[in-house]
Design an enzyme around this catalytic site. Structure first.
Site, short mmCIF file in Angstrom:
data_model
loop_
_atom_site.label_atom_id
_atom_site.label_comp_id
_atom_site.label_asym_id
_atom_site.label_seq_id
_atom_site.Cartn_x
_atom_site.Cartn_y
_atom_site.Cartn_z
N LYS A 66 -3.54 -0.24 3.45
CA LYS A 66 -4.38 0.58 2.57
C LYS A 66 -5.73 0.86 3.22
CE LYS A 66 -1.85 -1.19 -1.39
NZ LYS A 66 -1.73 -2.21 -2.43
N GLN A 111 -5.14 -6.31 -5.78
CA GLN A 111 -3.84 -6.49 -5.14
C GLN A 111 -3.01 -7.49 -5.95
OE1 GLN A 111 -2.65 -4.80 -2.35
NE2 GLN A 111 -0.71 -5.83 -2.79
N ASP A 113 -4.75 2.24 -9.10
CA ASP A 113 -3.35 1.83 -9.16
C ASP A 113 -2.66 2.41 -10.40
OD1 ASP A 113 -2.20 0.49 -7.06
OD2 ASP A 113 -2.89 -1.49 -7.69
#
Lengths: 315, 315
Positions: free
Chosen positions: B71, B115, B138
């Site tokens: 990422k 995460q 997200d």
């Protein structure tokens, strides 16, 4: 405080003595109202709290007026205070928002229901979002839909929640079943599919772009139809032994019909909801359940469980 | 300001010269990154704004570290500033919440990614809700999931959004198609099903309680598998001519495999994503797209459309 703990499961197998294939929504809705009334009684006697629902109606659509009357009458039966707030049909979006925000801020109001559909010049999704999600007893606020999608909800849309309660009352096994939902509205189809997936059914969502609708319907062990198209689903499409929930209600040639050809379907099903008297009463009873839930939340009380009402809390 | 307006549709038919049955996620991800980079460049040159993503990692799980590295590298390629915030594996839920809330309040931060999975003692759903929904790149915040369910979203979960973009790039017709989603996670399966229904597919969601999984898979014109079970779906289950998206990635006997038996499936499909190099790169590129969207939103700018990036705004 614990509400409704340890009630015995309902014994509704005899189904009021009528045809056992007919899923009598009125009988189960009455049982659900009894549980809500028990909760409301405890709340009033032990805490001096009377739940209050405000129904906001824009304009004078006759069908909406009938729905609102059912809801207000339901409140009376279980001891929930209700208020009808009628707004002019040409109200502006901003003024409507202000009304909804004022009600959201009013601590004496526990539940707010904006009767849909709104007149064409108003945006219903944005209007609903002005309601506090904690008072959104219709479960349409995007925060409540998101909670539903995270499987962490308490205020869930009344019609699909009512269908799930009806299944529970009649002991219909959802886990592993093939369920087909016809219709993908935000009010019924989409939340219905979420609840069925959460309860471990294999779920197919069909809609106007579905090819071979009859084939999909023919695979359903549990079939939910919510399209508003009278008798869209033909009786001979139904899988023998299926359980059918018909959410639609339309007036055709002076009689009320659902989205399923009832008489032909009845010959094939294990069970089916009639129209009227099936899903409709469950919707109204679930609204009362949601109003109780919202009131408990406002007073930092927790619902445990009843025979029909499930435990749950929300942030 | 208008971004990325009127780009020509991608011409990816030749698919980098390789087997046309293979859906080359790396090639489409590169094209998507190019569009994001264009937006980032305009934003920097015309407004002096550089988007910033903070990736929060709790503990030192090796797999998570690899994902985070991908990422961060993706950010570099398109000109997004990124920061890794590594927190001790035994951090308390409250302290984690405080970190996420501080980042949410920091105007220099446009995107926040927590995460997952978190260590066992932490609740990931409640932690995600501490992130501002406007910075939730997200797309897992319940407000964003609710927006997705109301068909009014912009920040959508990266993996299913990436799959939709891959379909668009390859000209795969979704409307009316029979789509089957295997797996019902909040990260992939549930939002994937929402997007497919919204785009007019007839969608079936399968999971561990589904009976006859092979039969459902065999009906899929579009098949998405996201279970994390290596080679769960056998090649000979696949409907001839299907398009298959394999989201899973597991290491078995030293090689990476997906949730679908690739070699056997390849003989039957119209197209299939490889593992690795299929869905994975699309997930990372979509994260960059979401970070651009969140930055535009923070500056009250609106994205119009590119060849891959769709127009959209959110409240």
């Amino acid at each position: 405080m614990t509400f409704l703990a340890n009630l015995e499961p309902l014994k509704l197998a005899a189904n009021s003595g009528s045809d056992p294939r007919i899923l009598d929504g009125r009988a189960v809705a009455a049982a659900l109202r009894d549980e809500v009334k028990l909760g409301v009684d405890i709340l009033r006697e032990e805490r001096g709290v009377i739940p209050k629902l405000v129904v906001v109606l824009v304009g004078d659509d006759p069908a909406s007026q009938i729905y609102v009357r059912h809801k207000v009458r339901g409140c009376e039966v279980v001891g929930i205070e209700s208020e009808r707030r009628i707004l002019p049909h040409d109200i502006s979006q901003d003024t409507l928002h202000q009304v909804l925000r004022d009600l959201s801020a009013d601590p004496s109001v526990n539940g707010i229901l904006l009767q849909l559909p709104l007149p064409d010049h108003l945006n219903d999704i944005i209007a609903v979002e002005q309601i506090s999600s904690f008072k959104d007893v219709d479960g349409f606020h995007y925060k409540n839909l998101g909670r539903l999608m995270s499987w962490a909800s308490v205020l869930e849309p009344c019609t699909p929640r009512g269908v799930m309660t009806l299944m529970k009352a009649r002991g219909i096994e959802v886990r592993g079943a093939r369920a087909v939902v016809v219709g993908r509205s935000m009010v019924v189809g989409r939340p219905m599919a979420q609840m069925l997936v959460r309860d471990d059914a294999t779920v197919t969502v069909c809609h106007r772009h579905t090819r071979d609708l009859a084939e999909h319907v023919g695979q359903a062990e549990i079939l939910i139809v919510a399209t508003g198209v009278p008798e869209l689903v033909k009786g001979d499409w139904i899988r023998p032994g299926a359980v059918v929930f018909d959410v639609g209600i339309s007036r055709v040639d002076g009689r009320l019909v659902g989205d399923v050809e009832f008489d032909a379907a009845l010959e094939r099903v294990q069970a089916i909801t009639p129209v009227p008297g099936g899903v409709g009463p469950m919707t109204v009873a679930t609204l009362l359940e949601n109003t109780l839930r919202a009131t408990l939340k406002a007073h930092k009380l927790k619902i445990e469980y009843g025979a029909l009402i499930e435990a749950g809390d929300f942030e």
